[in-house]
Design an enzyme around this catalytic site. Structure first.
Site, PDB file in Angstrom:
ATOM      1  N   GLN A  35      42.202 -25.737  34.044  1.00 17.96           N
ATOM      2  CA  GLN A  35      43.207 -25.810  34.855  1.00 17.96           C
ATOM      3  C   GLN A  35      43.763 -24.763  35.536  1.00 17.96           C
ATOM      4  OE1 GLN A  35      45.816 -28.142  32.545  1.00 17.96           O
ATOM      5  NE2 GLN A  35      44.388 -29.454  31.522  1.00 17.96           N
ATOM      6  N   CYS A  36      42.781 -23.825  36.048  1.00 15.19           N
ATOM      7  CA  CYS A  36      42.966 -22.678  36.675  1.00 15.19           C
ATOM      8  C   CYS A  36      42.453 -22.741  38.119  1.00 15.19           C
ATOM      9  CB  CYS A  36      42.190 -21.529  35.952  1.00 15.19           C
ATOM     10  SG  CYS A  36      42.578 -19.847  36.804  1.00 15.19           S
TER      11      CYS A  36
END
Length: 161
Positions: A35-36
């Protein structure tokens, strides 16, 4: 430890794996997260792995949740995400810490051998990459912003020597 080949780590399925398995190969070791903002690099890392593995390149992914809680899932969830979203086939490992007192021994060693800007050792964010030669020595550290495509030019030149 004197080379990356001296380390044993846990793979994403919970099994111990000796990094000596890849003796003689060029390794690209990456702390990854699902989730970057850099998560789309999974696509480029997989493409690099598929393009250069026959030349001797191995990409190794180490999930890490130390930066903005960007890897909150379990190993099973991470494996599923990587395979369904990015068709990742390169070796993936259990979630680790890369900084602090609980940093994985592998990352303690990588950071001491491949220092960052101005000699810093700390990993600044997800998708920091370490290039390791066939003898198990760190030859370069890449920032999270360094794309797999850029790194691929370096690895291709190294592998074709």
């Amino acid at each position: 430890m004197t080379s990356i080949h001296d380390f044993t780590v846990t793979d994403i399925d919970g099994k111990p794996r000796s990094l000596g398995e890849w003796r003689g190969k060029t390794l690209l070791v990456v702390n990854v997260a699902s989730q970057c903002g850099f998560t789309p690099q999974y696509e480029g890392l997989e493409a690099l792995w598929r393009e250069q593995r026959d030349l001797g390149l191995v990409v190794l992914g180490f999930p890490c949740d130390q930066f903005g809680h960007q890897e909150p899932g379990s190993e099973a969830e991470i494996k599923d995400f990587c395979s369904t979203r990015f068709d990742v086939t390169f070796p993936m490992f259990a979630k680790i810490e890369v900084n602090g007192e609980h940093a994985a021994p592998l990352y303690q060693w990588l950071k001491s051998e491949g220092k960052g800007i101005l000699g810093s050792e700390a990993i600044k964010w997800n998708f920091t990459k370490f290039l390791v030669d066939g003898d198990g020595q760190v030859v370069r550290r890449y920032a999270p912003t360094d794309t797999p495509q850029k790194i691929g030019r370096d690895t291709r030149a190294r592998l074709q020597k």
